[in-house]
Design an enzyme around this catalytic site. Structure first.
Site, short mmCIF file in Angstrom:
data_model
loop_
_atom_site.label_atom_id
_atom_site.label_comp_id
_atom_site.label_asym_id
_atom_site.label_seq_id
_atom_site.Cartn_x
_atom_site.Cartn_y
_atom_site.Cartn_z
N SER A 78 -1.34 -0.86 -4.65
CA SER A 78 -2.05 0.39 -5.13
C SER A 78 -1.56 1.56 -4.11
O SER A 78 -1.02 1.04 -3.04
CB SER A 78 -3.54 0.47 -5.18
OG SER A 78 -4.11 0.71 -3.81
N GLU A 134 0.81 -1.26 -0.03
CA GLU A 134 -0.12 0.02 -0.07
C GLU A 134 0.77 1.32 0.09
O GLU A 134 1.67 1.66 0.79
CB GLU A 134 -0.88 -0.27 1.13
CG GLU A 134 -2.02 -0.91 1.04
CD GLU A 134 -3.05 -0.72 2.30
OE1 GLU A 134 -4.31 -1.02 2.12
OE2 GLU A 134 -2.57 -0.15 3.46
N CYS A 135 0.57 1.96 -0.82
CA CYS A 135 1.26 3.43 -1.00
C CYS A 135 2.73 3.30 -0.98
O CYS A 135 3.29 2.89 -1.78
CB CYS A 135 0.72 4.44 0.24
SG CYS A 135 1.10 6.09 -0.36
N GLY A 136 3.50 3.56 0.20
CA GLY A 136 4.93 3.38 0.22
C GLY A 136 5.41 1.89 0.04
O GLY A 136 6.26 1.74 -0.80
N TYR A 153 3.63 -0.06 -2.04
CA TYR A 153 3.23 -0.10 -3.45
C TYR A 153 4.79 0.23 -4.37
O TYR A 153 5.30 -0.44 -5.11
CB TYR A 153 2.31 0.62 -3.70
CG TYR A 153 1.77 0.59 -5.17
CD1 TYR A 153 1.77 -0.71 -5.84
CD2 TYR A 153 1.22 1.85 -5.94
CE1 TYR A 153 1.18 -0.59 -7.50
CE2 TYR A 153 0.65 1.87 -7.22
CZ TYR A 153 0.88 0.58 -7.90
OH TYR A 153 0.45 0.44 -9.29
#
Length: 429
Positions: free
Chosen positions: A420, A322-324, A326
């Site tokens: 994502s 997730e985010c970082g 990802y």
């Protein structure tokens, strides 16, 4: 269990510092403090845990079903004598349509509100400000105020006189103190784990709160908490999930970890920054968000972590970022100075902080397929990265913002590896 919400007219009023000081001061009196944070923020809960000694749950009235809010409160009640909830932004600030404000949460859980008011540039006008907040909603009770950043005895007298005119209790007064300012960066406060003198800061805040506030009056203002039964959370990624946890991967919701354990999953932790490998027995690996951009060189040189992640993915473990996280699953990360660092290369993705763009807001996401997730979910997005290049892979989600605007497809999936920029929170009704 009784509960309180520490709120403010706006961000920057000092509610985090007051909350930390209050938690520590009450803990020193022998109370078991259940910490809480309104909204999707990851950073403040780590400070709350440090001050209270207990895990901090998020309570998000926009992104969480009502039953999950009440279940989180029930979980807190099992291990605490008073819930201290820190609001986000201003008391009545929420999503673009106004929903999901801390006031909604106070009403749903039956929390009395203590308003922290930054008085550095206020005197008699404080009565109009506080009076407006107190009258704005009949289902939200402002029990009293803590006056912050007060300049002098004379200043305090003017403020107290003004509030006496509207019969608003003053629970405390805190004078201006440069030592009560927490350092910040682009996503909010510098993380608790990176604060070199965090304990000293919290102790100083506790001393100021204990000396400047009537703690008995604060406790007397707390109201019985509305709680519910346990509610289902998002399904665990695997029966045995290895979770990355260090200052580069710190953004992980407590309600999800608790929910996974409640569904029978085993959760283990490892540190990529320490070049640790995930548990080799894990059938899932989760790389949560954080600040990989601040540690890109160290991550690119973490050879043991890299080899173990490729082995886990090659062996069929479900790998999700997730985010970082990802960005770390991608091929490369371009730092703010333009330097490129090689990441894991498990997804065909290159991200950059040299070309900054803010992405912020609540999201409703629907999986494109059911390989990782089923059904629509709520999420939150907050980052400054841009996608430089994206290769061939399946999209992970279709996305809408809080107002229902179609944002298209987002995220990538390649076989058993996916990710994502969205931080998943709950099922979407």
């Amino acid at each position: 269990m009784n509960g309180l919400m520490i709120a403010a007219p706006s961000s920057g009023s000092g509610k985090t510092t007051v909350t930390l000081g209050l938690m520590r001061a009450l803990r020193r009196r022998g109370l078991s403090i259940a910490p809480g944070k309104a909204g999707p923020d990851y950073i403040d809960p780590a400070f709350h845990t440090a001050a209270s000694g207990k895990p901090c749950f998020n309570y998000d009235p926009w992104a969480m079903r009502p039953e999950l809010l009440l279940a989180n409160a029930a979980a807190a009640a099992e291990d605490g004598s008073v819930l201290i909830m820190e609001a986000m932004m201003g008391l009545f600030d929420g999503a673009a349509d106004g929903t999901g404000a801390p006031a909604d949460l106070a009403a749903a859980l039956g929390l009395a509100v203590i308003l922290v008011v930054d008085c550095a540039r206020l005197s008699h006008s404080v009565a109009a400000l506080v009076g407006g907040y107190a009258r704005h909603r009949d289902d939200v009770r402002v029990a009293g105020v803590i006056l912050n950043r007060v300049g002098s005895d004379r200043h305090e007298g003017m403020l107290r006189d003004a509030l006496a005119g509207i019969a608003m209790p003053v629970f405390g007064v805190l004078r201006q103190d440069a030592a009560l300012k927490l350092p910040e960066r682009h996503l909010g406060l510098v993380q608790a784990g990176e604060h070199g003198s965090l304990e000293a800061f919290i102790d100083h805040a506790a001393m100021r709160v204990a000396s400047g506030c009537d703690l008995e009056a604060v406790l007397a203002a707390a109201t019985p908490l509305t709680v519910g039964e346990r509610a289902g959370t998002l399904k665990p990624l695997g029966q045995r999930t290895a979770v990355a946890r260090d200052v580069a991967f710190a953004f992980c919701y407590e309600h999800l970890l608790s929910g996974w354990r409640g569904q029978g999953a085993e959760v283990t932790f490892f540190s990529p920054l320490a070049d640790e490998a995930p548990d080799p027995r894990a059938d899932a690996v989760y790389l949560p968000g954080g600040y990989p951009e601040l540690h890109a060189e160290q991550l690119s040189n973490a050879s043991n972590f890299r080899a173990a992640m490729h082995k886990a993915a090659g062996g069929g473990a479900r790998v999700f970022g997730e985010c970082g996280g990802y960005m770390v699953l991608g091929e490369g990360l371009v730092a703010a100075d333009g330097g490129r660092y090689e990441m894991l290369g498990l997804l065909p993705l290159v991200t950059s902080f040299a070309e900054r763009k803010r992405h912020l807001g609540y999201r409703r996401v629907t999986p494109v397929d059911d390989v990782f997730f089923r059904g629509p979910m709520t999420a939150h997005e907050f980052h400054y990265a841009t996608i430089v290049s994206e290769g061939a892979a399946e999209p992970l989600f279709t996305v809408r913002d809080a107002a229902g605007l179609d944002l298209g497809r987002a995220g990538l999936r390649r076989r058993n590896v996916a990710g994502s920029f969205m931080h998943l929170i709950d099922f979407s009704e």
